[in-house]
Write a protein that holds these residues in place. Structure first.
Motif, PDB file in Angstrom:
ATOM      1  N   GLY A  97       0.876  -1.239  -0.027  1.00 19.22           N
ATOM      2  CA  GLY A  97       0.086  -0.030  -0.085  1.00 19.22           C
ATOM      3  C   GLY A  97       0.987   1.325   0.087  1.00 19.22           C
ATOM      4  N   ALA A  98       1.949   1.187  -0.786  1.00 18.00           N
ATOM      5  CA  ALA A  98       2.868   2.607  -0.728  1.00 18.00           C
ATOM      6  C   ALA A  98       2.316   3.399  -1.488  1.00 18.00           C
ATOM      7  CB  ALA A  98       4.159   2.051  -1.330  1.00 18.00           C
ATOM      8  N   PRO A  99       2.503   4.647  -1.465  1.00 17.11           N
ATOM      9  CA  PRO A  99       1.865   5.673  -2.280  1.00 17.11           C
ATOM     10  C   PRO A  99       2.305   5.759  -3.666  1.00 17.11           C
ATOM     11  CG  PRO A  99       3.433   6.704  -0.451  1.00 17.11           C
ATOM     12  CD  PRO A  99       3.505   5.306  -0.319  1.00 17.11           C
ATOM     13  N   ARG A 100       1.485   6.284  -4.376  1.00 19.77           N
ATOM     14  CA  ARG A 100       1.554   5.858  -5.991  1.00 19.77           C
ATOM     15  C   ARG A 100       2.896   6.577  -6.451  1.00 19.77           C
ATOM     16  NH1 ARG A 100      -2.867   4.197  -8.974  1.00 19.77           N
ATOM     17  NH2 ARG A 100      -4.603   3.956  -7.696  1.00 19.77           N
TER      18      ARG A 100
ATOM     19  N   VAL B  16      10.087   0.034  -0.937  1.00 19.11           N
ATOM     20  CA  VAL B  16       9.609  -1.146  -0.320  1.00 19.11           C
ATOM     21  C   VAL B  16      10.126  -1.298   1.008  1.00 19.11           C
ATOM     22  CG1 VAL B  16       9.518  -3.749  -0.492  1.00 19.11           C
ATOM     23  CG2 VAL B  16       9.223  -2.456  -2.382  1.00 19.11           C
ATOM     24  N   ARG B  17      11.683  -1.118   1.275  1.00 23.05           N
ATOM     25  CA  ARG B  17      12.186  -1.062   2.811  1.00 23.05           C
ATOM     26  C   ARG B  17      11.614   0.130   3.498  1.00 23.05           C
ATOM     27  NH1 ARG B  17      16.463  -1.935  -0.760  1.00 23.05           N
ATOM     28  NH2 ARG B  17      17.092   0.237  -0.633  1.00 23.05           N
ATOM     29  N   ALA B  18      11.461   1.305   2.916  1.00 24.27           N
ATOM     30  CA  ALA B  18      10.794   2.233   3.710  1.00 24.27           C
ATOM     31  C   ALA B  18       9.176   1.936   4.093  1.00 24.27           C
ATOM     32  CB  ALA B  18      10.830   3.443   2.851  1.00 24.27           C
ATOM     33  N   ALA B  19       8.504   1.252   3.272  1.00 18.05           N
ATOM     34  CA  ALA B  19       7.204   0.968   3.664  1.00 18.05           C
ATOM     35  C   ALA B  19       7.301  -0.042   4.747  1.00 18.05           C
ATOM     36  CB  ALA B  19       6.448   0.269   2.399  1.00 18.05           C
ATOM     37  N   HIS B  20       8.229  -1.103   4.567  1.00 21.11           N
ATOM     38  CA  HIS B  20       8.217  -2.225   5.854  1.00 21.11           C
ATOM     39  C   HIS B  20       8.660  -1.701   6.909  1.00 21.11           C
ATOM     40  CE1 HIS B  20       7.341  -5.441   3.177  1.00 21.11           C
ATOM     41  NE2 HIS B  20       8.202  -5.172   2.160  1.00 21.11           N
ATOM     42  N   GLU B  21       9.541  -0.629   6.962  1.00 16.95           N
ATOM     43  CA  GLU B  21      10.031   0.255   8.235  1.00 16.95           C
ATOM     44  C   GLU B  21       9.016   0.909   8.831  1.00 16.95           C
ATOM     45  OE1 GLU B  21      13.294   2.310   6.893  1.00 16.95           O
ATOM     46  OE2 GLU B  21      14.680   0.505   6.737  1.00 16.95           O
ATOM     47  N   ASP B  22       7.974   1.491   8.101  1.00 18.96           N
ATOM     48  CA  ASP B  22       6.860   2.060   8.645  1.00 18.96           C
ATOM     49  C   ASP B  22       5.832   1.143   9.108  1.00 18.96           C
ATOM     50  OD1 ASP B  22       7.945   4.448   7.818  1.00 18.96           O
ATOM     51  OD2 ASP B  22       6.924   4.897   5.938  1.00 18.96           O
ATOM     52  N   GLY B  23       5.891   0.013   9.118  1.00 19.77           N
ATOM     53  CA  GLY B  23       5.068  -0.707   9.706  1.00 19.77           C
ATOM     54  C   GLY B  23       3.975  -1.235   8.838  1.00 19.77           C
ATOM     55  N   LEU B  24       4.017  -1.083   7.528  1.00 20.60           N
ATOM     56  CA  LEU B  24       2.708  -1.375   6.739  1.00 20.60           C
ATOM     57  C   LEU B  24       3.069  -2.870   6.533  1.00 20.60           C
ATOM     58  CD1 LEU B  24       3.343   1.304   3.894  1.00 20.60           C
ATOM     59  CD2 LEU B  24       1.262   1.201   5.775  1.00 20.60           C
TER      60      LEU B  24
ATOM     61  N   GLU C 129      -3.428  -8.731   3.487  1.00 17.33           N
ATOM     62  CA  GLU C 129      -3.916  -7.632   4.659  1.00 17.33           C
ATOM     63  C   GLU C 129      -4.190  -6.235   4.189  1.00 17.33           C
ATOM     64  OE1 GLU C 129      -1.023  -7.641   7.952  1.00 17.33           O
ATOM     65  OE2 GLU C 129      -0.370  -9.623   7.310  1.00 17.33           O
ATOM     66  N   GLU C 130      -4.934  -5.474   4.755  1.00 18.19           N
ATOM     67  CA  GLU C 130      -5.123  -4.205   4.532  1.00 18.19           C
ATOM     68  C   GLU C 130      -3.945  -3.374   5.014  1.00 18.19           C
ATOM     69  OE1 GLU C 130      -7.924  -2.956   2.717  1.00 18.19           O
ATOM     70  OE2 GLU C 130      -8.510  -4.953   2.158  1.00 18.19           O
ATOM     71  N   PRO C 131      -3.769  -2.421   4.062  1.00 17.21           N
ATOM     72  CA  PRO C 131      -2.759  -1.289   4.369  1.00 17.21           C
ATOM     73  C   PRO C 131      -3.253  -0.594   5.678  1.00 17.21           C
ATOM     74  CG  PRO C 131      -3.310  -1.128   1.989  1.00 17.21           C
ATOM     75  CD  PRO C 131      -4.131  -1.974   2.594  1.00 17.21           C
ATOM     76  N   ARG C 132      -2.333  -0.681   6.619  1.00 18.84           N
ATOM     77  CA  ARG C 132      -2.347   0.048   8.003  1.00 18.84           C
ATOM     78  C   ARG C 132      -1.225   0.567   8.534  1.00 18.84           C
ATOM     79  NH1 ARG C 132      -1.315  -3.877  11.040  1.00 18.84           N
ATOM     80  NH2 ARG C 132      -1.735  -5.894  10.801  1.00 18.84           N
ATOM     81  N   ARG C 133      -1.419   1.362   9.254  1.00 16.82           N
ATOM     82  CA  ARG C 133      -0.066   1.643  10.072  1.00 16.82           C
ATOM     83  C   ARG C 133      -0.001   0.710  11.657  1.00 16.82           C
ATOM     84  NH1 ARG C 133       3.608   4.795   7.824  1.00 16.82           N
ATOM     85  NH2 ARG C 133       2.615   6.303   6.530  1.00 16.82           N
ATOM     86  N   VAL C 134       0.970   0.175  11.870  1.00 16.57           N
ATOM     87  CA  VAL C 134       0.946  -0.435  13.148  1.00 16.57           C
ATOM     88  C   VAL C 134       0.959   0.657  14.364  1.00 16.57           C
ATOM     89  CG1 VAL C 134       2.308  -1.843  14.687  1.00 16.57           C
ATOM     90  CG2 VAL C 134       2.367  -2.155  12.406  1.00 16.57           C
ATOM     91  N   GLY C 135       0.039   0.166  15.212  1.00 14.54           N
ATOM     92  CA  GLY C 135      -0.104   1.120  16.519  1.00 14.54           C
ATOM     93  C   GLY C 135      -1.272   2.140  16.178  1.00 14.54           C
ATOM     94  N   ALA C 136      -1.780   1.945  14.982  1.00 18.53           N
ATOM     95  CA  ALA C 136      -2.931   3.148  14.635  1.00 18.53           C
ATOM     96  C   ALA C 136      -4.206   2.500  15.118  1.00 18.53           C
ATOM     97  CB  ALA C 136      -2.922   3.621  13.217  1.00 18.53           C
TER      98      ALA C 136
END
Length: 108
Positions: free
Chosen positions: A41-44, A87-95, A101-108
């Motif tokens: 679910g990374a931004p376009r 991809v690495r940034a999206a994984h580090e952001d907790g996506l 799975e639906e795109p979501r932030r961990v802890g949100a």
């Protein structure tokens, strides 16, 4: 034709085949990374590198003549690095990492 000319033609053919194989492998890797970006679910805007690299690859106007795909390979390498960083940034952001799975932030 002389032996030297045949050797030169053979060498050029090998160089062309090697550059085409490298370009195809990079294109496949770039396509997989694009799929991973979509899955998390990374931004376009992160996927723009994919389309720019594909457009440059198929564009008939190049910096170097088309039998020598060095400029195309360079653009593909930059796109692969950009998509990989996304991809690495999206994984580090907790996506999420899975497509189901639906795109979501961990802890949100």
């Amino acid at each position: 034709m002389t032996t030297e000319l045949w050797v030169l033609v053979g060498l050029l053919a090998v160089i062309v085949v090697v550059t085409v194989v490298i370009a195809v492998r990079l294109l496949v890797r770039m396509t997989r990374l694009r799929g991973q970006l979509r899955a998390v679910g990374a931004p376009r805007s992160g996927r723009l590198a994919f389309w720019l690299a594909v457009a440059y690859l198929v564009c008939p106007v190049d910096l170097l003549p088309d039998p020598v795909l060095l400029d195309d390979i360079g653009v593909l390498v930059l796109a692969v690095r950009s998509l990989g960083a996304g991809v690495r940034a999206a994984h580090e952001d907790g996506l999420p990492r899975d497509r189901d799975e639906e795109p979501r932030r961990v802890g949100a």
